[in-house]
Write a protein that holds these residues in place. Structure first.
Motif, PDB file in Angstrom:
ATOM      1  N   GLU A  92       0.478  20.945  -0.828  1.00  0.00           N
ATOM      2  CA  GLU A  92       1.075  19.784  -0.182  1.00  0.00           C
ATOM      3  C   GLU A  92       0.706  18.494  -0.914  1.00  0.00           C
ATOM      4  OE1 GLU A  92       3.153  19.428   2.256  1.00  0.00           O
ATOM      5  OE2 GLU A  92       3.349  21.520   2.842  1.00  0.00           O
ATOM      6  N   SER A 135       5.050  13.048   1.906  1.00  0.00           N
ATOM      7  CA  SER A 135       3.662  12.794   1.516  1.00  0.00           C
ATOM      8  C   SER A 135       2.906  12.019   2.584  1.00  0.00           C
ATOM      9  CB  SER A 135       3.629  11.996   0.209  1.00  0.00           C
ATOM     10  OG  SER A 135       4.225  10.722   0.397  1.00  0.00           O
ATOM     11  N   ILE A 136       3.431  11.987   3.804  1.00  0.00           N
ATOM     12  CA  ILE A 136       2.845  11.139   4.833  1.00  0.00           C
ATOM     13  C   ILE A 136       1.427  11.562   5.196  1.00  0.00           C
ATOM     14  CG2 ILE A 136       3.811  12.505   6.737  1.00  0.00           C
ATOM     15  CD1 ILE A 136       4.219   9.843   8.227  1.00  0.00           C
ATOM     16  N   ASN A 137       1.141  12.882   5.115  1.00  0.00           N
ATOM     17  CA  ASN A 137      -0.179  13.371   5.504  1.00  0.00           C
ATOM     18  C   ASN A 137      -1.045  13.733   4.308  1.00  0.00           C
ATOM     19  OD1 ASN A 137       0.314  13.229   8.327  1.00  0.00           O
ATOM     20  ND2 ASN A 137       1.492  15.133   8.217  1.00  0.00           N
ATOM     21  N   ASP A 163      -3.282  12.119   2.814  1.00  0.00           N
ATOM     22  CA  ASP A 163      -4.693  11.730   2.984  1.00  0.00           C
ATOM     23  C   ASP A 163      -5.467  12.809   3.744  1.00  0.00           C
ATOM     24  OD1 ASP A 163      -2.666   9.405   3.493  1.00  0.00           O
ATOM     25  OD2 ASP A 163      -4.352   8.500   2.418  1.00  0.00           O
ATOM     26  N   GLN A 164      -4.843  13.352   4.798  1.00  0.00           N
ATOM     27  CA  GLN A 164      -5.506  14.391   5.588  1.00  0.00           C
ATOM     28  C   GLN A 164      -5.691  15.662   4.767  1.00  0.00           C
ATOM     29  OE1 GLN A 164      -6.714  13.784   8.584  1.00  0.00           O
ATOM     30  NE2 GLN A 164      -5.884  11.699   8.582  1.00  0.00           N
ATOM     31  N   TYR A 165      -4.675  16.008   3.970  1.00  0.00           N
ATOM     32  CA  TYR A 165      -4.798  17.206   3.131  1.00  0.00           C
ATOM     33  C   TYR A 165      -5.914  17.033   2.100  1.00  0.00           C
ATOM     34  CZ  TYR A 165      -0.258  18.412   5.122  1.00  0.00           C
ATOM     35  OH  TYR A 165       0.759  18.716   5.980  1.00  0.00           O
TER      36      TYR A 165
END
Length: 405
Positions: free
Chosen positions: A26, A106-108, A110-112
């Motif tokens: 991701e 690519s919204i998440n 940072d969490q990935y």
């Protein structure tokens, strides 16, 4: 032909080392889709944090392109890998295309990145634990040597987490020189952020990102009032601060060094944003809405609103003898009084620009329509009665303009 990447098993039995392949894919897919995704993860993730070696190569390619100011899309990354003879190793353009196709956004990202970093740190701890066991079995080493090496292994992991946010000086200088070139080409030679005020820019060379900027001013400048606060202008008209900000031009009253009112022109118009405000009401019915830091003149000097107590005496203007040049027929003034008596809730703006004799006739009409004039001792009292608070405030301004407290 595209390759499939199988995670390798660790040396300790059938258990796989900690990893999250889906999160790694991701992240890479987000980088290939969104040019803003890489800066969001580059300070957190090193290439070694990826479990799949091919994904490490793809990530290194994106980092190298970003450092050169080039895009990190599928075409650019593919070309970089091919130029460095790594494209076939990672599975060809098909592997890159698969990463893009299976990524929604690519919204998440940072969490990935946090998930991948967590698994990478756990792998590092497992490696350090295995080295600790090997050192403990090695009887040729003295215990102090064993302890020093074990501490060093753990320290390297913690130190890597601290230094991960550091950026090489070469990368920083490259960006700085690029920004300076853009400024010179655009005709802006300031090293900092321009304010738009030429004298201020010449003194500060522009604001810097780490600067703490304090905007201040002496009392009675209007810096602590709300946008709907009304000010009296030289022609007798009343205008709000918000309207003055839009016009960027006005002549308003201020206190001089002798504590008398005089006309002045604002030098700077600044939108101060949203702040908590409070309403003050005097015993005579005057009202003021301002911030807690707004200074008011008291018997003990200028005092912020937040330091006032109920019952404190504050200074208010007794009169503002300002007259305009507008003239209305007497019949128009009488018609205005009738309209107010019948329910009109506001005076027209042109009323405040009436010349002195016209203002006297207006006061007479207002008194006949809304109240009365009576003598109290040596004073004359104007009393108004209306259902509109706005209208009463306007009547107060008219009487003050006429020199009546």
């Amino acid at each position: 032909m595209a390759k499939s990447f199988e995670p390798q098993r660790g040396g300790g039995g059938d258990r796989l080392p900690p990893q999250n392949i889906e999160a790694e894919e991701e992240i890479l897919g987000g980088i290939l889709l969104d040019p803003e995704a890489l800066p969001r993860v580059s300070e957190v993730l090193l290439p070694e944090a990826f479990y799949i070696s091919a994904y490490q190569d793809i990530y290194r390619a994106a980092l190298a392109l970003h450092a050169q100011g080039r895009p990190t899309d599928l075409t650019s990354v593919s070309a970089w890998l091919e130029d460095n003879e790594l494209l076939e190793k990672i599975g060809g353009t098909g592997a890159l295309r698969r990463l893009v196709e299976q990524t929604v956004s690519s919204i998440n990202v940072d969490q990935y990145a946090r998930l991948v970093l967590d698994k990478y740190t756990r792998r590092q701890l497992i490696r350090a634990s295995n080295q600790t066991a090997e050192l403990a079995y090695d009887a040729s080493l003295e215990i102090p040597q064993v302890m020093d090496r074990i501490e060093q292994n753990i320290f390297e992991i913690t130190q890597e987490r601290v230094q991960r946010s550091l950026v090489p000086a070469s990368d920083v200088l490259l960006n700085i020189f690029s920004e300076l070139e853009d400024k010179f080409q655009s005709g802006n030679a300031l090293p900092g952020i321009p304010t738009g005020f030429y004298d201020l820019d010449s003194m500060t060379q522009g604001f810097q990102r780490s600067d703490l900027i304090v905007v201040a001013g002496r009392p009675s400048m209007g810096k602590c009032l709300t946008g709907d606060a009304e000010l009296l202008q030289a022609d007798g008209s009343v205008v709000t601060i918000a309207e003055l900000y839009r016009r960027r031009q006005a002549r308003v009253f201020t206190l001089n060094s002798s504590w008398h009112f005089e006309l002045t022109e604002p030098s700077v118009f600044v939108d101060d944003g949203f702040k908590p405000v409070f309403q003050l009401e005097t015993r005579s019915g005057r009202q003021l809405t301002c911030t807690a830091s707004h200074p008011l003149r008291t018997l003990r000097g200028w005092t912020p609103l937040k330091d006032l107590q109920v019952g404190d005496a504050i200074a208010v203007p007794r009169s503002l003898t300002i007259f305009g040049t507008t003239q209305w027929p007497q019949a128009s003034l009488e018609d205005l009084a009738i309209a107010l008596k019948q329910g009109d809730r506001e005076l027209p703006e042109e009323v405040f620009k009436l010349e002195r004799s016209q203002l006297a006739l207006l006061l007479e009409s207002l008194s006949n329509a809304l109240g009365r004039i009576e003598r109290v001792g040596d004073c004359v009292r104007f009393t108004y009665k209306a259902t509109s608070e706005r209208l009463l405030r306007q009547c107060q301004i008219v009487t003050a303009n006429a020199g009546i407290d």
